[in-house]
Design a protein around this motif. Structure first.
Motif, PDB file in Angstrom:
ATOM      1  N   GLN A   1       0.836  -1.202   0.000  1.00 37.77           N
ATOM      2  CA  GLN A   1       0.000   0.000   0.000  1.00 37.77           C
ATOM      3  C   GLN A   1       0.873   1.255   0.000  1.00 37.77           C
ATOM      4  O   GLN A   1       0.608   2.219  -0.714  1.00 37.77           O
ATOM      5  CB  GLN A   1      -0.929   0.008   1.218  1.00 37.77           C
TER       6      GLN A   1
ATOM      7  N   GLU B   1       3.975   1.311  -1.023  1.00 36.73           N
ATOM      8  CA  GLU B   1       4.756   1.334  -2.266  1.00 36.73           C
ATOM      9  C   GLU B   1       3.920   1.835  -3.433  1.00 36.73           C
ATOM     10  O   GLU B   1       4.405   2.611  -4.260  1.00 36.73           O
ATOM     11  CB  GLU B   1       5.313  -0.063  -2.549  1.00 36.73           C
ATOM     12  N   ALA B   2       2.650   1.394  -3.470  1.00 39.66           N
ATOM     13  CA  ALA B   2       1.779   1.877  -4.549  1.00 39.66           C
ATOM     14  C   ALA B   2       1.625   3.393  -4.433  1.00 39.66           C
ATOM     15  O   ALA B   2       1.731   4.112  -5.430  1.00 39.66           O
ATOM     16  CB  ALA B   2       0.419   1.195  -4.482  1.00 39.66           C
ATOM     17  N   ALA B   3       1.393   3.868  -3.208  1.00 46.76           N
ATOM     18  CA  ALA B   3       1.215   5.309  -3.015  1.00 46.76           C
ATOM     19  C   ALA B   3       2.475   6.060  -3.436  1.00 46.76           C
ATOM     20  O   ALA B   3       2.406   7.136  -4.044  1.00 46.76           O
ATOM     21  CB  ALA B   3       0.887   5.599  -1.555  1.00 46.76           C
ATOM     22  N   GLN B   4       3.629   5.468  -3.118  1.00 48.81           N
ATOM     23  CA  GLN B   4       4.896   6.100  -3.476  1.00 48.81           C
ATOM     24  C   GLN B   4       5.100   6.141  -4.983  1.00 48.81           C
ATOM     25  O   GLN B   4       5.468   7.167  -5.537  1.00 48.81           O
ATOM     26  CB  GLN B   4       6.041   5.275  -2.874  1.00 48.81           C
ATOM     27  N   THR B   5       4.873   4.994  -5.641  1.00 43.27           N
ATOM     28  CA  THR B   5       5.130   4.959  -7.078  1.00 43.27           C
ATOM     29  C   THR B   5       4.135   5.827  -7.839  1.00 43.27           C
ATOM     30  O   THR B   5       4.428   6.266  -8.937  1.00 43.27           O
ATOM     31  CB  THR B   5       5.081   3.527  -7.644  1.00 43.27           C
ATOM     32  N   LEU B   6       2.968   6.071  -7.248  1.00 39.00           N
ATOM     33  CA  LEU B   6       2.025   6.979  -7.896  1.00 39.00           C
ATOM     34  C   LEU B   6       2.428   8.434  -7.688  1.00 39.00           C
ATOM     35  O   LEU B   6       1.814   9.338  -8.236  1.00 39.00           O
ATOM     36  CB  LEU B   6       0.608   6.762  -7.353  1.00 39.00           C
ATOM     37  N   GLY B   7       3.442   8.637  -6.846  1.00 35.71           N
ATOM     38  CA  GLY B   7       3.917   9.995  -6.620  1.00 35.71           C
ATOM     39  C   GLY B   7       3.037  10.807  -5.693  1.00 35.71           C
ATOM     40  O   GLY B   7       3.113  12.040  -5.678  1.00 35.71           O
ATOM     41  N   LEU B   8       2.186  10.132  -4.918  1.00 40.93           N
ATOM     42  CA  LEU B   8       1.325  10.873  -3.991  1.00 40.93           C
ATOM     43  C   LEU B   8       2.186  11.620  -2.972  1.00 40.93           C
ATOM     44  O   LEU B   8       3.143  11.061  -2.448  1.00 40.93           O
ATOM     45  CB  LEU B   8       0.393   9.913  -3.249  1.00 40.93           C
ATOM     46  N   PRO B   9       1.831  12.875  -2.688  1.00 39.42           N
ATOM     47  CA  PRO B   9       2.561  13.612  -1.652  1.00 39.42           C
ATOM     48  C   PRO B   9       2.360  12.938  -0.285  1.00 39.42           C
ATOM     49  O   PRO B   9       1.363  12.251  -0.070  1.00 39.42           O
ATOM     50  CB  PRO B   9       1.921  14.997  -1.652  1.00 39.42           C
ATOM     51  N   GLN B  10       3.313  13.159   0.601  1.00 39.91           N
ATOM     52  CA  GLN B  10       3.302  12.538   1.929  1.00 39.91           C
ATOM     53  C   GLN B  10       1.945  12.637   2.632  1.00 39.91           C
ATOM     54  O   GLN B  10       1.421  11.647   3.154  1.00 39.91           O
ATOM     55  CB  GLN B  10       4.372  13.225   2.792  1.00 39.91           C
TER      56      GLN B  10
ATOM     57  N   PHE C   1       2.449  -3.953  -9.803  1.00 42.35           N
ATOM     58  CA  PHE C   1       3.030  -4.944  -8.886  1.00 42.35           C
ATOM     59  C   PHE C   1       2.397  -6.321  -9.084  1.00 42.35           C
ATOM     60  O   PHE C   1       1.254  -6.433  -9.522  1.00 42.35           O
ATOM     61  CB  PHE C   1       2.764  -4.530  -7.429  1.00 42.35           C
TER      62      PHE C   1
ATOM     63  N   VAL D   1      -1.656  14.500  -7.809  1.00 47.07           N
ATOM     64  CA  VAL D   1      -0.365  14.729  -8.461  1.00 47.07           C
ATOM     65  C   VAL D   1      -0.495  15.667  -9.650  1.00 47.07           C
ATOM     66  O   VAL D   1       0.270  16.619  -9.785  1.00 47.07           O
ATOM     67  CB  VAL D   1       0.269  13.386  -8.904  1.00 47.07           C
TER      68      VAL D   1
ATOM     69  N   LEU E   1      -1.639   8.520 -14.997  1.00 41.05           N
ATOM     70  CA  LEU E   1      -0.683   9.604 -14.783  1.00 41.05           C
ATOM     71  C   LEU E   1       0.166   9.854 -16.039  1.00 41.05           C
ATOM     72  O   LEU E   1       1.222  10.482 -15.957  1.00 41.05           O
ATOM     73  CB  LEU E   1       0.216   9.283 -13.584  1.00 41.05           C
TER      74      LEU E   1
END
Ligand SMILES: Nc1ncnc2c1ncn2[C@@H]1O[C@H](COP(=O)(O)OP(=O)(O)OP(=O)(O)O)[C@@H](O)[C@H]1O
Ligand SMILES: [Mg+2]
Lengths: 214, 246
Positions: A112, A114-123, B87, B109, B157
Motif C-alpha cells: 500500500q 509502495e503503490a502510493a509512493q510509485t504513484l507519486g502521492l505527496p506525503q 506490482f 499529483v 498519470l
C-alpha cells in the motif's frame, strides 16, 4: 416510594460522556503522535515514545489524576478537575491507542505504501488518503471497546470531584442513605451508555466490512 | 529513455545486483527473465527508487540519480514522475472504489479536478474492459480484473515508461491472459515497457528484447526470438531449458 431522589445521578451522565469523549480525543491525538514517533525510524524518538508509553500505562489512573490535579494543580498550573481528569485518562488512553495504531500499521501491507509512493502521492495524501482510512477501519473495533472501558474508568474522576455518575450516586447515597438504589441506578446508567455504542460500532464495522470483503 | 550504468544493490553483506548496465529506447518493450532470486524485482525496484541503489547511475528522461549522493525528495519525485509501476500483488487501495483508485493520484499529483479525473478514469477503465466495475470496490473484482485496474491506475498519470513486476504470477492462466492482452495492446500502442515475467510466450512474442538475469547480472540480452531460441551462455541455456520443459 418515589424514584425522584435518583434524578441528580441522571445529571451525571452528561459529565461522564463529556469526560469520556475528552479523554478519547486527547488519547487519539497523543496516541497518533506516540505511534508516529515509534515508527519514525529515529532511534531516540522511538525510545522516547516507548518510554512514555510504558510510564503512561504503568502508573494507575487514580495516581495520574491525583498527580495532575493535586500535584500540578497545586501552584504549577491552573487546572480544573474536569481538565485534570481528561488529561490523566487521556495519557493512559494515548499509550494504549498508540500500541493499537502501531499494530494496525503493521497489518497494512507494505504494498500500500509502495503503490502510493510509485504513484507519486505527496506525503500528506499517502497518509490521509491511503493509510489512515485503512487504519481506522482496522482499529475501529478496538477503539470502541476501549471507549466503552473508558466510560467506566471515568468513575474515578469522582475522587477529584468531577460531578459524573459515580460522584452523583455517592452524593445521593450519602444524603438519602439509600446506597443500594443509588449505585444500582448508576450501574444501570453505565450499562445503558455502553450498549448503544457497542451496537453502533457493530453496525458500522459490518457496513465497512461488507464493502471491502468479497 | 532510460539509462542505467553500474547499478549495484547490497542488502547488508549480500550483493543482489552486481553491476547492471541497461539502456532502453523510447517505445521499446523489454522482458526481464531469469531464475528466482536472480535480482529481477530488485532491479525494477531500484529503477523507481523503491529500493535505494548502493552504487551506479540511473537516468530517466532528463533526470539523473547518482547513488553515491543523497537523493532529495524533489529529485525522487521528478525521477519517478514518468514511471508507472504495476506490482505482482496489485496493491489497489481496498477502501476506495475502483474509480477512486484510478482518479486519486490524478487529483493529487496532476491537480486535475474530480470531474476531469473521473472522466479520464472511466475512459481508461473502458480501455482495459472494466468500465462496468467503476463503482465497485476492488475486493469484488477477480485478480485479473484487479491487475487491469492497477494498470489503468498507473496509466492515468500519463507515464512514459511502464514497469511490470510479474504482473500475472498471482493469477490463474486464464485471468493472466486478460492482463497480457492489455499489456500487448499497450506495447502495440508504442508504450515503453520493462516487464519482469515468467511468461515465456510474452517474452518471446511481444517483447522486442529479452534480458536474462542470473546472480545479480544480466548474463544475456538481445532480440527476443534470438535469445529465447538460441541462447549463447551455458547458464542461460540451463535456465531456458528448465522453464521451457516445465
Ligand atoms: N529487502 C530485502 N532484504 C534482504 N534481501 C533481499 C531483499 N529483497 C530481496 N532480497 C534478496 O535479493 C535477492 C534477489 O531478490 P529478487 O526479489 O530481486 O529476485 P527475483 O529475481 O525477483 O526473484 P523471483 O523470481 O523469485 O521474484 C534474493 O536473494 C532475495 O533474498
Ligand atoms: Mg521478483
Amino acid at each position: 416510594m418515589t424514584a425522584g431522589f435518583l434524578a441528580p445521578i441522571l445529571g451525571g451522565v452528561i459529565w461522564t460522556l463529556a469526560l469520556s469523549a475528552a479523554a478519547l480525543a486527547v488519547g487519539m491525538v497523543l496516541g497518533a503522535l506516540l505511534c508516529a514517533m515509534r515508527v519514525s525510524g529515529g532511534a531516540v524518538l522511538a525510545a522516547l515514545a516507548a518510554m512514555l508509553i510504558l510510564i503512561f500505562r504503568a502508573v494507575p489512573p487514580i495516581v495520574w489524576l491525583f498527580l495532575i490535579y493535586f500535584g500540578l494543580g497545586a501552584g504549577w498550573l491552573q487546572i480544573g478537575a474536569f481538565e485534570a481528569a481528561a488529561l490523566g485518562l487521556g495519557l493512559i488512553t494515548a499509550a494504549n491507542l498508540a500500541e493499537i495504531f502501531r499494530g494496525a500499521l503493521k497489518a497494512i501491507h507494505v504494498g500500500q505504501w509502495e503503490a502510493a509512493q510509485t504513484l507519486g502521492l505527496p506525503q500528506v495524501s499517502r497518509l490521509c488518503d491511503v493509510i489512515v482510512p485503512q487504519m481506522l477501519r482496522i482499529t475501529l473495533p478496538s477503539i470502541v471497546s476501549y471507549a466503552i472501558g473508558l466510560i467506566k474508568d471515568t468513575a474515578i474522576a469522582s475522587t477529584i470531584g468531577v460531578p459524573e455518575i459515580a460522584f452523583q450516586a455517592s452524593n445521593v447515597s450519602q444524603a438519602t442513605f439509600r446506597g443500594l438504589e443509588s449505585f444500582a441506578f448508576a450501574g444501570l446508567l453505565y450499562i445503558g451508555l455502553s450498549i448503544p455504542i457497542a451496537m453502533a460500532s457493530r453496525r458500522i464495522d459490518l457496513r465497512l466490512r461488507s464493502k471491502v470483503a468479497r | 529513455m532510460i539509462e542505467v550504468s553500474g547499478l549495484v544493490k547490497d542488502f547488508g553483506a549480500h550483493r543482489v545486483l552486481d553491476g547492471i548496465d541497461l539502456s532502453v529506447q523510447r517505445g521499446e518493450v523489454i522482458a526481464m527473465i531469469g531464475p528466482s532470486g536472480s535480482g529481477k524485482s530488485t532491479c525494477l525496484r531500484c529503477l523507481n527508487l523503491l529500493e535505494a541503489p548502493s552504487a551506479g547511475l540511473l537516468r530517466v528522461g532528463d533526470v539523473t540519480i547518482d547513488a553515491s549522493r543523497p537523493v532529495t525528495r524533489r529529485q525522487r519525485l521528478g525521477f519517478r514522475r514518468p514511471l508507472g509501476m504495476v506490482f505482482q500483488s496489485f496493491n489497489l487501495f481496498p477502501h476506495m472504489t475502483v474509480l477512486r483508485n484510478v482518479s486519486l493520484a490524478q487529483e493529487r499529483v496532476l491537480k486535475r479536478s474530480r470531474r476531469e479525473a473521473d472522466e479520464i478514469s472511466r475512459q481508461l477503465l473502458d480501455r482495459v474492459g472494466l468500465g462496468a466495475k467503476a463503482d465497485q470496490h476492488p475486493s469484488r473484482c477477480s485478480g485479473g480484473q484487479q491487475q487491469r485496474i492497477a494498470i489503468a491506475r498507473a496509466l492515468a498519470l500519463d507515464p512514459e515508461v511502464m514497469l511490470f513486476d510479474e504482473p500475472t504470477s498471482a493469477l490463474d492462466p486464464e485471468l493472466g491472459l486478460e492482463v497480457l492482452n492489455v499489456m500487448q495492446e499497450l506495447a502495440a500502442g508504442g508504450m515503453t515497457m520493462i516487464v519482469v515475467t515468467h511468461e515465456m510466450h510474452f517474452a518471446e512474442s511481444v517483447s522486442d528484447r529479452v534480458l536474462i538475469m542470473a546472480d545479480g547480472r544480466i548474463i544475456e540480452q538481445g532480440p527476443s526470438a534470438e535469445v529465447m531460441r538460441n541462447p549463447q551462455t551455458e547458464r542461460a541455456q540451463r535456465f531456458l531449458s528448465a522453464v521451457m520443459n516445465r
